[in-house]
Design a protein around this motif. Structure first.
Motif, PDB file in Angstrom:
ATOM      1  N   HIS A  83       0.920  -1.331   0.123  1.00 26.15           N
ATOM      2  CA  HIS A  83       0.100  -0.111   0.033  1.00 26.15           C
ATOM      3  C   HIS A  83       0.687   1.250   0.076  1.00 26.15           C
ATOM      4  O   HIS A  83       0.309   2.490  -0.243  1.00 26.15           O
ATOM      5  CB  HIS A  83      -0.849   0.049   1.193  1.00 26.15           C
ATOM      6  CG  HIS A  83      -2.018  -1.019   1.147  1.00 26.15           C
ATOM      7  ND1 HIS A  83      -3.354  -0.799   0.869  1.00 26.15           N
ATOM      8  CD2 HIS A  83      -1.774  -2.395   1.337  1.00 26.15           C
ATOM      9  CE1 HIS A  83      -4.011  -2.048   0.823  1.00 26.15           C
ATOM     10  NE2 HIS A  83      -3.187  -3.017   0.985  1.00 26.15           N
ATOM     11  N   ASP A 224      -7.664  -2.358   3.568  1.00 24.39           N
ATOM     12  CA  ASP A 224      -7.533  -4.131   3.998  1.00 24.39           C
ATOM     13  C   ASP A 224      -8.281  -3.992   5.295  1.00 24.39           C
ATOM     14  O   ASP A 224      -7.978  -3.573   6.288  1.00 24.39           O
ATOM     15  CB  ASP A 224      -6.129  -4.353   3.949  1.00 24.39           C
ATOM     16  CG  ASP A 224      -5.373  -4.614   2.775  1.00 24.39           C
ATOM     17  OD1 ASP A 224      -5.839  -4.176   1.702  1.00 24.39           O
ATOM     18  OD2 ASP A 224      -4.458  -5.143   2.996  1.00 24.39           O
ATOM     19  N   HIS A 282      -8.058  -5.563  -4.720  1.00 22.35           N
ATOM     20  CA  HIS A 282      -7.151  -6.120  -3.720  1.00 22.35           C
ATOM     21  C   HIS A 282      -7.288  -7.692  -4.132  1.00 22.35           C
ATOM     22  O   HIS A 282      -7.499  -8.218  -2.808  1.00 22.35           O
ATOM     23  CB  HIS A 282      -7.421  -5.433  -2.530  1.00 22.35           C
ATOM     24  CG  HIS A 282      -6.291  -5.865  -1.442  1.00 22.35           C
ATOM     25  ND1 HIS A 282      -6.209  -6.788  -0.765  1.00 22.35           N
ATOM     26  CD2 HIS A 282      -5.118  -5.169  -1.088  1.00 22.35           C
ATOM     27  CE1 HIS A 282      -4.970  -7.076  -0.014  1.00 22.35           C
ATOM     28  NE2 HIS A 282      -4.418  -5.709  -0.435  1.00 22.35           N
TER      29      HIS A 282
HETATM   30 ZN   LIG Z   1      -2.935  -4.971   1.153  1.00 24.63          ZN
END
Ligand SMILES: [Zn+2]
Ligand SMILES: [Zn+2]
Length: 330
Positions: A83, A224, A282
């Motif tokens: 990230h 996340d 993701h």
């Molecule tokens: Zn991640």
């Protein structure tokens, strides 16, 4: 004096009820040939906000042909490499691309040390402000705010809401004609909520020709996270939730252990939040065919879509509350 290009950018950019979401990378952990690491560039009210900055984001910006000198902030959801390893290169390139306006970089505790060690240039060409994220409003733009709130991952992690301020109500042309309101500045004053007196002496209240304010756009980025009440609450009636879907529900235990969500769980969140649209991203690189993830999510939340690198979604407010979203590949 503004150049012609700047003028046109200015007039288009400030459009209320309009946003562009460009997906720079939609993979997770390690890149694949097709999917690089996370980064969603949001254009709203003339500003760019980058949500996460995985390795390779600067190449995607170039490939997409985006001029990001008006990048106002980069928000890093958490300090996992996928990230934020794109930050040093992008921060240095921005200066070389001619950026002069200040830039804020915000991330969880540790972001300041990361930047201090990773960005070696002592003159980027613009003012860089690096701050630790705290829950609440973290960016206040012209006509929008970005709000950060904590979610549940295996490290300290945030999600973000890009929330546009209320939009002016619709102007009632027919009524305006009936009342003899001429085109031009008078209408703009009424739209701005000001009373006006016509040359006939008639005082016009804005409410006579302008409808009630409409909701501004609401876009949520999960970062996340495993499913959590905080995310559902903050996503209430969102126009779009961009949600991680690292796994299929067939790998639910793995998702739980690693603090991630399955596509099915993302769909439950979107459904519980009464969101209008869910865009998954993701993805674990183990899935050759993401249709499996799409189908399990659509069982619960029909308006689910898969992101891909260099997907651009143009979002427009339609009517009081609905949206029109157009998907393009750059
Ligand atoms: Zn991640
Ligand atoms: Zn992570």
């Amino acid at each position: 004096m503004l150049t012609k290009a700047e003028k046109s950018r200015k007039s288009v950019s400030g459009t209320p009820g309009y946003a562009e979401l460009t997906f720079m990378g939609t993979g997770s952990a390690t890149p694949t040939g097709e999917r690089w690491l996370p980064g969603v560039l949001v254009k709203i009210r003339g500003d760019f906000i980058l949500l996460d900055c995985g390795e390779g984001v600067q190449y995607r910006i170039l490939k997409a042909g985006l001029k990001v000198n008006r990048l106002a902030a980069i928000l890093v959801a958490h300090l996992h490499g996928d990230h934020l390893y794109g930050l040093p290169g992008l921060l240095e390139s921005l200066g070389m691309w001619g950026k002069t306006s200040p830039l804020k970089v915000l991330g969880p505790a540790g972001i300041e040390e990361f930047i201090e060690h990773a960005v070696l240039s002592d003159n980027l060409g613009y003012e860089l402000v690096v701050e630790t994220l705290k829950p609440g409003v973290v960016v206040s733009g012209n006509g929008y705010d970005v709000i950060a709130f904590p979610v549940k991952h295996i490290v300290n992690s945030f999600a973000f809401v890009v929330l546009e301020h209320d939009l002016p109500g619709k102007f009632n042309e027919e009524k305006a004609r009936e009342l003899g309101i001429p085109a031009g500045p008078i209408r703009r004053q009424l739209l701005a909520g000001k009373k006006v007196r016509l040359h006939t002496g008639r005082l016009i209240e804005p409410s006579e020709v302008v409808g009630p304010p409409r909701k501004g756009l609401k876009i949520v980025y999960s970062g996340d996270t495993m499913p959590c009440a905080e995310l559902i609450e903050a996503s209430s009636k969102a126009d779009i939730i961009i949600h991680e879907a690292t796994f299929s529900s067939y790998n639910g235990v793995e998702a739980y252990v690693s603090g991630h969500s399955t596509a099915l769980e993302a769909a439950y969140t979107a459904s519980a939040a009464k969101a209008k649209m869910l865009i998954l991203q993701h993805f674990s690189n183990r899935y050759r065919d993401l249709d499996l993830l799409l189908q399990e999510a659509r069982q619960v939340f029909e308006e689910t879509y898969l992101s891909r690198d260099l997907l651009k979604v143009i979002v427009k407010r339609q009517g009081e509350e609905s949206i029109n979203a157009t998907f393009q590949t750059l």
